[in-house]
Design an enzyme around this catalytic site. Structure first.
Site, PDB file in Angstrom:
ATOM      1  N   PHE A  24       0.828  -1.207   0.000  1.00 18.14           N
ATOM      2  CA  PHE A  24       0.000   0.000   0.000  1.00 18.14           C
ATOM      3  C   PHE A  24       0.860   1.254   0.000  1.00 18.14           C
ATOM      4  O   PHE A  24       1.807   1.369   0.793  1.00 18.14           O
ATOM      5  CB  PHE A  24      -0.905   0.034   1.244  1.00 18.14           C
ATOM      6  CG  PHE A  24      -2.174  -0.762   1.102  1.00 18.14           C
ATOM      7  CD1 PHE A  24      -2.142  -2.149   1.053  1.00 18.14           C
ATOM      8  CD2 PHE A  24      -3.407  -0.127   1.011  1.00 18.14           C
ATOM      9  CE1 PHE A  24      -3.312  -2.894   0.913  1.00 18.14           C
ATOM     10  CE2 PHE A  24      -4.578  -0.855   0.880  1.00 18.14           C
ATOM     11  CZ  PHE A  24      -4.533  -2.237   0.826  1.00 18.14           C
ATOM     12  N   CYS A  30      -6.907  14.894   0.752  1.00 12.16           N
ATOM     13  CA  CYS A  30      -8.279  14.553   0.358  1.00 12.16           C
ATOM     14  C   CYS A  30      -9.181  15.701   0.781  1.00 12.16           C
ATOM     15  O   CYS A  30      -9.091  16.191   1.904  1.00 12.16           O
ATOM     16  CB  CYS A  30      -8.756  13.252   1.006  1.00 12.16           C
ATOM     17  SG  CYS A  30     -10.397  12.772   0.386  1.00 12.16           S
ATOM     18  N   CYS A  34     -15.685  13.008   3.964  1.00 13.44           N
ATOM     19  CA  CYS A  34     -16.664  12.035   4.473  1.00 13.44           C
ATOM     20  C   CYS A  34     -16.740  12.123   5.994  1.00 13.44           C
ATOM     21  O   CYS A  34     -15.701  12.093   6.676  1.00 13.44           O
ATOM     22  CB  CYS A  34     -16.258  10.623   4.065  1.00 13.44           C
ATOM     23  SG  CYS A  34     -16.061  10.423   2.291  1.00 13.44           S
ATOM     24  N   CYS A  37     -15.013   9.209   7.785  1.00 13.90           N
ATOM     25  CA  CYS A  37     -13.687   8.841   7.270  1.00 13.90           C
ATOM     26  C   CYS A  37     -12.794   8.261   8.383  1.00 13.90           C
ATOM     27  O   CYS A  37     -12.689   8.835   9.458  1.00 13.90           O
ATOM     28  CB  CYS A  37     -13.004  10.069   6.676  1.00 13.90           C
ATOM     29  SG  CYS A  37     -11.347   9.715   6.037  1.00 13.90           S
ATOM     30  N   ASP A  38     -12.143   7.142   8.089  1.00 11.29           N
ATOM     31  CA  ASP A  38     -11.240   6.531   9.067  1.00 11.29           C
ATOM     32  C   ASP A  38      -9.775   6.817   8.762  1.00 11.29           C
ATOM     33  O   ASP A  38      -8.884   6.258   9.400  1.00 11.29           O
ATOM     34  CB  ASP A  38     -11.497   5.023   9.173  1.00 11.29           C
ATOM     35  CG  ASP A  38     -11.289   4.295   7.854  1.00 11.29           C
ATOM     36  OD1 ASP A  38     -10.955   4.961   6.848  1.00 11.29           O
ATOM     37  OD2 ASP A  38     -11.462   3.071   7.822  1.00 11.29           O
ATOM     38  N   THR A  39      -9.521   7.669   7.773  1.00  7.15           N
ATOM     39  CA  THR A  39      -8.133   8.056   7.477  1.00  7.15           C
ATOM     40  C   THR A  39      -8.026   9.582   7.427  1.00  7.15           C
ATOM     41  O   THR A  39      -7.401  10.143   6.530  1.00  7.15           O
ATOM     42  CB  THR A  39      -7.633   7.437   6.151  1.00  7.15           C
ATOM     43  OG1 THR A  39      -8.579   7.729   5.120  1.00  7.15           O
ATOM     44  CG2 THR A  39      -7.445   5.940   6.257  1.00  7.15           C
ATOM     45  N   GLU A  97      -7.514   2.906  -5.322  1.00  3.46           N
ATOM     46  CA  GLU A  97      -8.744   3.120  -4.564  1.00  3.46           C
ATOM     47  C   GLU A  97      -9.061   4.605  -4.642  1.00  3.46           C
ATOM     48  O   GLU A  97      -8.272   5.437  -4.170  1.00  3.46           O
ATOM     49  CB  GLU A  97      -8.561   2.685  -3.108  1.00  3.46           C
ATOM     50  CG  GLU A  97      -8.274   1.195  -2.962  1.00  3.46           C
ATOM     51  CD  GLU A  97      -8.050   0.754  -1.523  1.00  3.46           C
ATOM     52  OE1 GLU A  97      -8.319  -0.418  -1.233  1.00  3.46           O
ATOM     53  OE2 GLU A  97      -7.577   1.568  -0.682  1.00  3.46           O
ATOM     54  N   HIS A 191      -8.838  -6.006   7.607  1.00  3.76           N
ATOM     55  CA  HIS A 191      -7.624  -5.600   8.316  1.00  3.76           C
ATOM     56  C   HIS A 191      -7.927  -5.139   9.742  1.00  3.76           C
ATOM     57  O   HIS A 191      -7.090  -5.288  10.636  1.00  3.76           O
ATOM     58  CB  HIS A 191      -6.886  -4.503   7.540  1.00  3.76           C
ATOM     59  CG  HIS A 191      -7.745  -3.356   7.134  1.00  3.76           C
ATOM     60  ND1 HIS A 191      -8.735  -3.466   6.191  1.00  3.76           N
ATOM     61  CD2 HIS A 191      -7.774  -2.070   7.549  1.00  3.76           C
ATOM     62  CE1 HIS A 191      -9.326  -2.304   6.036  1.00  3.76           C
ATOM     63  NE2 HIS A 191      -8.766  -1.434   6.859  1.00  3.76           N
TER      64      HIS A 191
HETATM   65  S1  SF4 Z   1     -13.206   8.166   3.151  1.00  2.36           S
HETATM   66 FE1  SF4 Z   1     -11.749   9.772   3.822  1.00  2.36          FE
HETATM   67  S2  SF4 Z   1      -9.995   9.578   2.423  1.00  2.36           S
HETATM   68 FE2  SF4 Z   1     -11.738   8.465   1.485  1.00  2.36          FE
HETATM   69  S3  SF4 Z   1     -12.749   9.967   0.150  1.00  2.36           S
HETATM   70 FE3  SF4 Z   1     -13.796  10.092   2.133  1.00  2.36          FE
HETATM   71  S4  SF4 Z   1     -12.717  11.746   3.240  1.00  2.36           S
HETATM   72 FE4  SF4 Z   1     -11.387  11.124   1.538  1.00  2.36          FE
END
Ligand code: SF4
Length: 197
Positions: A24, A30, A34, A37-39, A97, A191
């Site tokens: 990865f 970004c 979202c 969002c988990d990142t 992705e 994961h």
């Molecule tokens: S989940 Fe997080 S990283 Fe993915 S598109 Fe939505 S805000 Fe961006």
């Protein structure tokens, strides 16, 4: 040069390639926003250490990896063609992705995991390039939205619904829905359950 949040060799946890060993590359940046969002740590575009395609190839070549995942953040915020070109020249299987919020790279990618989000509508061309569609279910109203997305992905090979990990009801909703609408499949974040990156 690419801003890299993190990179690691692990197992793909989601979607069609779940369980597949994969290297990865998480790019910074970004602006989709979202709510679940988990990142979130990857949202900022600047301030990360930057690396060249040669650097990235050097990391990967120290592992037996054959499957590469470009992820984020939203990787298509960056000009990916130089990196794609180098990876494909070495024969790697390349997966991306993406939410589709930005135009696709010019160069072909072996596998496009298209995960459109309500928060920032995708670029229309992604609907024709997606190999798999993956929709995150956060609320019950997301099922209707998922169907509108699938109807636009005529050539997509697989369609996944994935529960918002932080909504304890979402998994049961999806299981019930898929049994009534069997062209969908369940994507779990494997994961997380394996406690791997
Ligand atoms: S989940 Fe997080 S990283 Fe993915 S598109 Fe939505 S805000 Fe961006």
């Amino acid at each position: 040069m690419y801003p890299i949040v993190e990179h690691f060799y692990t197992l793909q946890g989601e979607g069609y390639w779940a369980g597949t060993p994969a290297y990865f590359i998480r790019l910074g940046g970004c602006d989709v926003g979202c709510s679940w969002c988990d990142t979130r740590h990857s949202w900022k575009k600047e301030g990360w250490p930057t690396f060249s395609p040669t650097d990235i190839l050097g990391w990967i070549s120290q592992t037996p990896a054959t499957h590469i995942v470009l992820t984020g953040g939203e990787p298509t915020m960056h000009p990916l063609d130089p990196l794609i070109s180098e990876l494909k020249a070495r024969g790697y299987f390349l997966q991306i992705e993406t939410s589709g919020a930005y135009p696709p790279p010019d160069l072909p990618i072996d596998w496009v995991t298209f995960s459109p989000k309500r928060f920032k509508p995708p670029q229309p061309t992604w609907y024709h390039q997606a190999h798999e569609l993956k929709v995150v279910i956060h609320a019950k109203s997301d099922f209707a939205w998922a169907e509108t997305q699938r109807n636009r992905c005529k050539a997509t090979q697989a369609h996944f619904l994935q529960p918002d990990f932080y909504n304890p009801s979402a998994l049961q909703w999806i299981m019930d829905y898929i049994k009534l609408h069997p062209s969908w499949r369940l994507s779990m974040q494997l994961h997380r359950y394996l406690a791997i990156p």
